[in-house]
Enzyme design. Structure first.
Site, mmCIF file in Angstrom:
data_model
loop_
_atom_site.group_PDB
_atom_site.id
_atom_site.type_symbol
_atom_site.label_atom_id
_atom_site.label_comp_id
_atom_site.label_asym_id
_atom_site.label_seq_id
_atom_site.Cartn_x
_atom_site.Cartn_y
_atom_site.Cartn_z
ATOM 1 C CB SER A 10 -0.983 -0.042 1.017
ATOM 2 O OG SER A 10 0.164 -0.062 2.269
ATOM 3 C CB CYS A 11 0.187 4.614 -1.054
ATOM 4 S SG CYS A 11 0.545 6.145 -2.291
ATOM 5 N N PRO A 12 2.886 4.501 0.720
ATOM 6 C CG PRO A 12 4.379 5.491 2.257
ATOM 7 C CD PRO A 12 2.868 5.026 2.379
#
Length: 73
Positions: A10-12
């Site tokens: 998942s981000c980042p």
């Protein structure tokens, strides 16, 4: 062409990984990336365009975004 599957992350993390990989490429080389996280699917293409890289969306499905990024500078 370098291929990387970032769908488990998942981000980042995907954004950071893409930026680091692009630093290793020569102008004209490409990076094929798979993304699944909602934030990464939005942020990676936007930032690549903003940074002046070429980007082509290969497949945009509900579970996965497949893009090819070309280093242009």
């Amino acid at each position: 062409m370098i291929f990387i599957d970032l769908t488990p992350y998942s981000c980042p993390y995907p954004l950071v990984k893409v930026k680091l990989l692009l630093k290793q490429l020569q102008v004209g080389e490409t990076l094929h990336v798979l993304l699944s996280d909602h934030g990464s699917r939005r942020d990676v293409p936007l930032l690549m365009k903003k940074m002046g890289f070429g980007i082509e969306i290969i497949k945009d499905e509900s579970h996965c975004l497949s893009v090819i990024i070309t280093k242009t500078n």
